[in-house]
Motif scaffolding. Structure first.
Motif, PDB file in Angstrom:
ATOM      1  N   ILE A  69       2.499 -52.722 -36.892  1.00 34.46           N
ATOM      2  CA  ILE A  69       3.240 -53.755 -36.163  1.00 34.46           C
ATOM      3  C   ILE A  69       4.743 -53.583 -36.376  1.00 34.46           C
ATOM      4  N   ALA A  70       5.124 -53.299 -37.622  1.00 38.34           N
ATOM      5  CA  ALA A  70       6.545 -53.121 -37.934  1.00 38.34           C
ATOM      6  C   ALA A  70       7.140 -51.935 -37.182  1.00 38.34           C
ATOM      7  N   ARG A  71       6.367 -50.871 -37.039  1.00 32.54           N
ATOM      8  CA  ARG A  71       6.843 -49.705 -36.276  1.00 32.54           C
ATOM      9  C   ARG A  71       7.134 -50.097 -34.823  1.00 32.54           C
ATOM     10  N   LYS A  72       6.274 -50.924 -34.268  1.00 30.52           N
ATOM     11  CA  LYS A  72       6.482 -51.368 -32.882  1.00 30.52           C
ATOM     12  C   LYS A  72       7.676 -52.318 -32.793  1.00 30.52           C
ATOM     13  N   ILE A  73       7.832 -53.158 -33.798  1.00 33.76           N
ATOM     14  CA  ILE A  73       8.976 -54.071 -33.819  1.00 33.76           C
ATOM     15  C   ILE A  73      10.279 -53.288 -33.803  1.00 33.76           C
ATOM     16  N   ARG A  74      10.325 -52.217 -34.577  1.00 34.29           N
ATOM     17  CA  ARG A  74      11.554 -51.417 -34.682  1.00 34.29           C
ATOM     18  C   ARG A  74      11.917 -50.735 -33.358  1.00 34.29           C
ATOM     19  N   GLU A  75      10.970 -50.612 -32.450  1.00 32.27           N
ATOM     20  CA  GLU A  75      11.272 -50.046 -31.145  1.00 32.27           C
ATOM     21  C   GLU A  75      12.099 -51.010 -30.302  1.00 32.27           C
ATOM     22  N   TYR A  76      11.992 -52.304 -30.607  1.00 34.60           N
ATOM     23  CA  TYR A  76      12.668 -53.325 -29.814  1.00 34.60           C
ATOM     24  C   TYR A  76      13.785 -54.035 -30.589  1.00 34.60           C
ATOM     25  N   ASN A  77      13.630 -54.135 -31.882  1.00 37.01           N
ATOM     26  CA  ASN A  77      14.585 -54.901 -32.671  1.00 37.01           C
ATOM     27  C   ASN A  77      14.831 -54.179 -33.997  1.00 37.01           C
ATOM     28  N   ILE A  78      15.929 -53.403 -34.041  1.00 37.08           N
ATOM     29  CA  ILE A  78      16.221 -52.638 -35.257  1.00 37.08           C
ATOM     30  C   ILE A  78      16.903 -53.488 -36.314  1.00 37.08           C
ATOM     31  N   ASP A  79      17.338 -54.684 -35.929  1.00 41.18           N
ATOM     32  CA  ASP A  79      18.145 -55.491 -36.843  1.00 41.18           C
ATOM     33  C   ASP A  79      17.373 -56.551 -37.603  1.00 41.18           C
ATOM     34  N   ILE A  80      16.186 -56.907 -37.133  1.00 40.57           N
ATOM     35  CA  ILE A  80      15.446 -57.959 -37.819  1.00 40.57           C
ATOM     36  C   ILE A  80      15.136 -57.530 -39.253  1.00 40.57           C
TER      37      ILE A  80
END
Length: 239
Positions: A69-80
């Protein structure tokens, strides 16, 4: 105000984490808003709306694990900022692959959660983050996420990267200008303050930004802007 997501398949863990955050906020005068998610997939639909994520590692029969899930998040939001929650200490090294900020072992200990939150607040300060008032609450915004700021009378509108919705700020453009870095930001007009990192091109009349928007340059400010942007590009070459 910091927008926090708690993503865990256990309702008990979500509730306990939020309870600890409330206690921390009272003790440290920390403004935040929280939303709970029971699966990583449900969070992905809103991942651009949050600043801080408490993410479970193992979702029992509820989708992919936290690392995926975190890998997918990083595709859209690198700053969270991602803080992993898990009872499996062996997966701590996997969390480094997705630039996790911390790894907290379940069951959560209040002392360790508080220490992590203090480190998070210090990180915000070190990351050139400004705090502005939005309807009476503090909103933390990373300078590097700001494309430009638009004056709107006694308020201003902060336009952000990563396709985030603009933030309506209850402070004047002049006040916010004192908060941001003078090395990165330049006033082009009485109503516009831009982040020079996002300048694509410019003429005597307007600046074209990398998000395909344009802002005005006033005749009085053109010479100063022209000198500033040339100096900025020489020191921070991006092309």
């Amino acid at each position: 105000m910091t927008k926090i997501a708690i993503c865990d398949d256990s309702e008990f863990v979500r509730a306990e984490t939020e309870k600890m955050l409330v206690k921390f906020s009272v003790q440290r005068d920390f403004d935040f808003k929280v939303k709970q998610f029971e699966s990583g997939e449900s969070f992905l639909e809103e991942c651009n709306d949050f600043d801080l994520l408490f993410l479970d590692y193992q979702f029992e029969n509820k989708g992919e694990n936290g690392i995926e899930i975190a890998r997918k998040i990083r595709e859209y939001n690198i700053d969270i900022t991602i803080i992993f929650l898990s009872g499996y200490e062996r997966v701590v090294f996997e969390s480094f692959e997705v630039d996790a900020f911390r790894f907290l072992v379940k069951p959560l200990e209040e002392e360790k959660l508080f220490a992590t939150m203090l480190d998070y607040i210090n990180k915000i300060k070190e990351d050139s983050t400004i705090a502005v008032k939005c309807y009476g609450l503090k909103q933390f915004i990373k300078e590097d996420n700001i494309i430009y700021i638009e004056g709107d009378g006694k308020n201003c509108i902060i336009h952000l990267a990563n396709k985030k919705e603009p933030i309506e700020c209850s402070e004047t453009l002049a006040k916010v200008e004192t908060l941001v870095s003078k090395k990165k930001f330049c006033r082009t007009h009485k109503s516009f303050l831009i982040n020079m990192n996002y300048v694509d091109s410019y003429s005597h009349a307007e600046v074209s930004l990398q998000n395909n928007e344009k802002v005005l340059i006033s005749r009085q400010k053109y010479k100063t802007f022209n000198n500033r942007i040339e100096e900025f590009i020489l020191k921070n070459r991006r092309i």
